[in-house]
Design a protein around this motif. Structure first.
Motif, mmCIF file in Angstrom:
data_model
loop_
_atom_site.group_PDB
_atom_site.id
_atom_site.type_symbol
_atom_site.label_atom_id
_atom_site.label_comp_id
_atom_site.label_asym_id
_atom_site.label_seq_id
_atom_site.Cartn_x
_atom_site.Cartn_y
_atom_site.Cartn_z
ATOM 1 N N GLN A 141 0.863 -1.258 -0.003
ATOM 2 C CA GLN A 141 -0.193 -0.018 -0.085
ATOM 3 C C GLN A 141 0.917 1.399 -0.076
ATOM 4 O O GLN A 141 1.822 1.155 0.678
ATOM 5 C CB GLN A 141 -0.916 0.024 1.199
ATOM 6 N N GLY A 142 0.191 2.156 -0.765
ATOM 7 C CA GLY A 142 1.262 3.587 -0.705
ATOM 8 C C GLY A 142 0.122 4.559 -0.402
ATOM 9 O O GLY A 142 -1.021 4.785 -1.056
ATOM 10 N N ASP A 143 0.607 5.514 0.634
ATOM 11 C CA ASP A 143 -0.277 6.869 0.814
ATOM 12 C C ASP A 143 0.635 7.956 0.430
ATOM 13 O O ASP A 143 1.709 8.012 1.042
ATOM 14 C CB ASP A 143 -0.576 6.926 2.291
ATOM 15 N N PHE A 144 0.312 8.679 -0.639
ATOM 16 C CA PHE A 144 1.230 9.707 -1.418
ATOM 17 C C PHE A 144 0.377 10.937 -1.201
ATOM 18 O O PHE A 144 -0.937 11.232 -1.464
ATOM 19 C CB PHE A 144 1.445 9.355 -2.780
ATOM 20 N N LEU A 145 1.215 12.008 -0.814
ATOM 21 C CA LEU A 145 0.373 13.411 -0.653
ATOM 22 C C LEU A 145 0.756 13.849 -2.321
ATOM 23 O O LEU A 145 2.186 14.476 -2.347
ATOM 24 C CB LEU A 145 1.279 14.237 0.330
ATOM 25 N N VAL A 146 0.153 13.896 -3.255
ATOM 26 C CA VAL A 146 0.162 14.454 -4.365
ATOM 27 C C VAL A 146 0.477 15.980 -4.380
ATOM 28 O O VAL A 146 1.605 16.345 -5.095
ATOM 29 C CB VAL A 146 -0.781 14.102 -5.378
ATOM 30 N N VAL A 147 -0.292 16.792 -3.640
ATOM 31 C CA VAL A 147 -0.179 18.105 -3.504
ATOM 32 C C VAL A 147 -0.570 18.289 -2.277
ATOM 33 O O VAL A 147 -1.117 17.602 -1.363
ATOM 34 C CB VAL A 147 -0.888 19.357 -4.644
ATOM 35 N N THR A 148 -0.589 19.494 -1.610
ATOM 36 C CA THR A 148 -0.720 19.714 -0.366
ATOM 37 C C THR A 148 -2.169 19.340 0.326
ATOM 38 O O THR A 148 -2.261 18.993 1.383
ATOM 39 C CB THR A 148 -0.692 21.398 -0.131
ATOM 40 N N LEU B 51 -3.469 10.587 -2.367
ATOM 41 C CA LEU B 51 -3.596 9.244 -3.295
ATOM 42 C C LEU B 51 -3.232 7.914 -2.313
ATOM 43 O O LEU B 51 -2.212 7.935 -1.990
ATOM 44 C CB LEU B 51 -2.930 9.436 -4.469
ATOM 45 N N ASP B 52 -4.343 7.184 -2.048
ATOM 46 C CA ASP B 52 -4.129 5.889 -1.438
ATOM 47 C C ASP B 52 -4.350 4.745 -2.153
ATOM 48 O O ASP B 52 -5.609 4.666 -2.622
ATOM 49 C CB ASP B 52 -4.856 5.880 -0.004
ATOM 50 N N THR B 53 -3.263 4.116 -2.492
ATOM 51 C CA THR B 53 -3.478 2.921 -3.457
ATOM 52 C C THR B 53 -2.730 1.677 -2.963
ATOM 53 O O THR B 53 -1.830 1.783 -2.179
ATOM 54 C CB THR B 53 -2.939 3.259 -4.958
ATOM 55 N N ALA C 111 -7.920 5.261 -3.533
ATOM 56 C CA ALA C 111 -8.788 6.236 -3.120
ATOM 57 C C ALA C 111 -8.037 7.712 -3.344
ATOM 58 O O ALA C 111 -6.865 7.828 -2.987
ATOM 59 C CB ALA C 111 -9.154 6.238 -1.558
ATOM 60 N N LEU C 112 -8.797 8.723 -3.752
ATOM 61 C CA LEU C 112 -8.164 10.046 -3.781
ATOM 62 C C LEU C 112 -9.004 10.832 -2.854
ATOM 63 O O LEU C 112 -10.332 10.930 -2.554
ATOM 64 C CB LEU C 112 -8.515 10.694 -5.330
ATOM 65 N N ILE C 113 -8.371 11.367 -2.097
ATOM 66 C CA ILE C 113 -8.695 12.047 -0.879
ATOM 67 C C ILE C 113 -8.404 13.639 -1.099
ATOM 68 O O ILE C 113 -7.248 14.040 -0.949
ATOM 69 C CB ILE C 113 -8.223 11.593 0.495
ATOM 70 N N TYR C 114 -9.398 14.635 -0.988
ATOM 71 C CA TYR C 114 -9.165 15.737 -1.524
ATOM 72 C C TYR C 114 -9.819 16.701 -0.434
ATOM 73 O O TYR C 114 -10.978 16.436 0.007
ATOM 74 C CB TYR C 114 -9.927 16.250 -2.894
ATOM 75 N N ASN C 115 -9.162 17.737 -0.030
ATOM 76 C CA ASN C 115 -9.489 18.737 0.906
ATOM 77 C C ASN C 115 -9.384 20.148 0.426
ATOM 78 O O ASN C 115 -8.238 20.828 0.590
ATOM 79 C CB ASN C 115 -8.457 18.816 2.040
#
Length: 686
Positions: free
Chosen positions: A417-424, A428-430, A453-457
């Motif tokens: 599993q990877g939890d990546f901070l694409v931008v601030t 992206l969790d895949t 999963a794309l998680i957008y704030n």
């Protein structure tokens, strides 16, 4: 069923989802000025923020804010359990959006995503401190009085919705429920608890826990706890299906008793944790299930469940962690059949069925932080179900072994599993997992379980989650052993899920969420016409939730669920699948932080039933049972007298007469539930 109904249900769900998201988007205009920064560093958050957004670890197997988890997550705390007087894990889960319970006076059956086939809760993965509790016989995950843990030992529960096989493999079909226990330092002494309730029900618990502070084994903490419970049950239960003079005119007399003895213990020292538990639960069954003789006290079940595990967790640096565990589990089940319909001839025939399962295994996991805000997780697990036995005996009149079924199964899984901070403000969790299982007779095909999963704030208190996932469930030992005699083995179950979640903080005290999902399920295993078969199901749902944590200790929770599950093979709905559920909870202090009143209101809409012929085993769609509303009220005091907690609860306050759908194993299509009943409870700490 009118074929336009599924189309109307889909349109209603999609329309409500769009309206709810639009309304919540409007509410964000009031929160823009509160904070101009997007804060994801747990160490930099204020205590008040952390209290509003809980930290969870079940969704990704790493600690993270619930808003950053790649799932819709609900957290239930021990404080809520006390304030609302919840007695079992099933009581707790029934208060949460999207879940519902059907009780057949033996077990609680947990429904999710509009699916409740009355088959042992095998599509929910149940954990205690991360340890799998589903057994290896029928994949049961008990949430009633057969659940291994006393609810007084719960610190909090993390309820993760949606497919979770990407990290957990088998059974994490509709979600993962992780029950986190209290630690020794939270008890800090001796705690005794006792209760008395309707139907001459009583319980007693003793818990001892502490953390050592002397130089010898400094930091070691331990907890040991034991509980006894007994319930006479309802004295007389009337079932019109058995209303004949030879069957006591349909009255089951003193046939509802329930009781258990349980133990739980844990020891923590530095990087190691040793933990284990045991329960032995007996339940008399008044419903004449499986076509047995009516009103015969020999018809009862005995469930025993135990486990022991040794865990290791170490942080090598600020960027690298490792955890591992080894375990041993055992499950035993026994049921008596007084003169069942499969007996060769009428008379005084009595059968006993005994099942035993033993398994052992281990898991290892590595977490590596890279760059700024990215985390990689790798893991592997192995499990050996080395003892799976089912024995059926004729006990009376002639002791005879009728059948003896044995099997063994081995399985292993690899996950990444990877939890990546694409931008601030975009995560992206895949991840993906590979599972392989095989027993003495067959090798199951490999299972691949991806999740993305794309998680957008977009704003500090706004979170959007776009989630895709797949999960599987292999046929259990019970399903395979039964199907072998019918030469018709069921296929593994598969689910593909698409979910959109919108979570919004509203001011200082409120958090809301809107979740819409579409689940495509293939090869769900059910019993039809006395044989295991596979069916294909589509489910579409909408869940709205609003949670408030206010000043002066006021807590509130409200939710609405709209769901529709459709059998694609038969172009119709499923039994025990209510379309609407409304749940309201409110707890307010009556006197400072000493006395609280907790009110719970639950509405469940009508459900379709199934009709079963106990002789042929044929099942057909039945009628609908009406919807119902249940109101529960609890008064709870803490430290009104030093170290003493007192609670008094009235369940079904309005004395609602209602029934819940029965499974295909019953002659009844619905089982009437208890009316108004009470419980008083005292807890004292030394």
């Amino acid at each position: 069923m009118n074929k336009r109904n599924p189309l109307l249900a889909r349109s209603a769900i999609i329309g409500c989802l769009l309206c709810a998201i639009f309304c919540l988007l409007i509410s964000t205009t009031d929160t823009r000025a509160e904070d101009d920064t997007n804060q994801t560093d747990l160490t930099a958050m204020s205590l008040s923020d952390l209290m509003k957004i809980p930290i969870v670890s079940t969704a990704s197997k790493i600690p993270q804010l619930a808003t950053e988890a790649p799932s819709s997550v609900t957290v239930i705390t021990s404080d809520e359990i006390k304030r609302y007087g919840w007695r079992t894990l099933g009581d707790i889960l029934e208060s949460v959006q999207g879940f519902y319970i059907s009780y057949d006076r033996n077990y609680d059956y947990l429904g999710a995503s509009g699916v409740n086939l009355g088959d042992f809760n095998s599509r929910i993965l149940l954990l205690i401190n991360g340890h799998r509790i589903n057994n290896d016989l029928d994949d049961s995950a008990y949430v009633d009085t057969a659940f291994l843990l006393d609810v007084d030992l719960i610190d909090h529960i993390e309820i993760v919705r949606g497919p979770g096989s990407v990290l957990y493999g088998n059974n994490a079909f509709f979600g993962v429920i992780n029950v986190i226990t209290r630690q020794g330092d939270q008890v800090n002494g001796v705690e005794e608890s006792g209760s008395y309730a309707s139907y001459n029900a009583w319980s007693g618990r003793v818990t001892i826990g502490d953390q050592l502070t002397n130089s010898f084994a400094k930091g070691l903490q331990f907890l040991v706890s034991g509980t006894l419970y007994h319930d006479d049950g309802v004295e007389n239960l009337y079932y019109p299906q058995f209303n004949t003079p030879s069957q006591n005119n349909g009255v089951a007399h003193n046939m509802d008793a329930d009781g258990f003895g349980s133990f739980f213990g844990s020891v923590n020292y530095e990087d190691f944790t040793l933990e284990g538990g045991y329960i032995d639960r007996d339940k008399v069954n008044p419903t004449s299930q499986f076509g047995t003789t009516f009103d015969d006290p020999r018809f009862q079940t005995d469930d025993q469940r135990s486990y022991g595990t040794l865990k290791y967790a170490h942080q090598f640096s600020e960027t690298r962690d490792i955890s591992a565990n080894v375990y041993y589990d055992r499950s035993d089940f026994q049921i008596g059949y007084p003169e069942p319909l499969f007996a060769p001839a009428p008379g005084t025939t009595f059968y006993e069925e005994q099942e035993t399962g033993q398994w052992a295994g281990g898991e290892v996991q590595f977490d590596q932080k890279i760059f700024d805000g990215d985390t990689l997780t790798f893991g592997a697990d192995y499990r050996n179900d080395f003892d799976q036995d089912n024995n059926l005996f004729e006990v009376d009149p002639a002791p005879t072994e009728v059948s003896d079924t044995h099997d063994r199964r081995q399985s292993y899984g690899l996950f990444a599993q990877g939890d990546f901070l694409v931008v601030t403000n975009l995560h992206l969790d895949t991840g993906v997992r590979y599972d392989q299982s095989f027993d003495d007779q067959d090798k199951f095909g490999p299972s691949w379980s991806p999740r993305a999963a794309l998680i957008y704030n977009p704003l500090p208190q706004s979170t959007f989650k776009f989630i895709y996932g797949q999960a599987f469930r292999d046929p259990s030992f019970y399903e395979l052993s039964e199907a072998t005699t019918l030469n018709d083995k069921p296929q593994p179950e598969e689910i593909t899920s698409y979910e959109l979640v919108y979570e919004q903080g509203i001011g200082k005290y409120l958090r809301s969420s809107v979740s819409g999902y579409y689940n495509r399920m293939d090869n769900l295993i059910e019993i039809q016409n006395n044989a295991f078969t596979n069916l294909d199901v589509d489910a579409l749902g909408l869940e709205l939730a609003l949670e408030g944590k206010w000043k002066y200790g006021i807590i509130t929770r409200a939710s609405y669920t709209l769901q529709h599950a459709e059998n694609r093979d038969a172009d119709g709905g499923l039994p025990d699948s209510p379309m609407h559920m409304i749940k309201l909870n409110a707890s307010v202090p009556l006197y400072r932080d000493k006395i609280f009143a907790g009110l719970e209101v639950q509405y469940t809409s009508r459900s379709q039933t199934i009709e079963s012929d106990p002789i042929s085993g044929d099942t057909v769609s039945g009628g609908y049972i009406p919807g119902y509303t249940v109101v529960n009220l609890t008064l709870f005091s803490q430290n009104l007298a030093k170290n003493l907690d007192i609670s008094a609860s009235i369940y079904d306050l309005l004395n609602q007469t209602y029934s819940e759908p029965a499974s295909q194993f019953h002659l009844q299509n619905a089982i009437q539930q208890d009316g108004r009943n009470f419980r008083v409870k005292l807890t004292y700490r030394f």
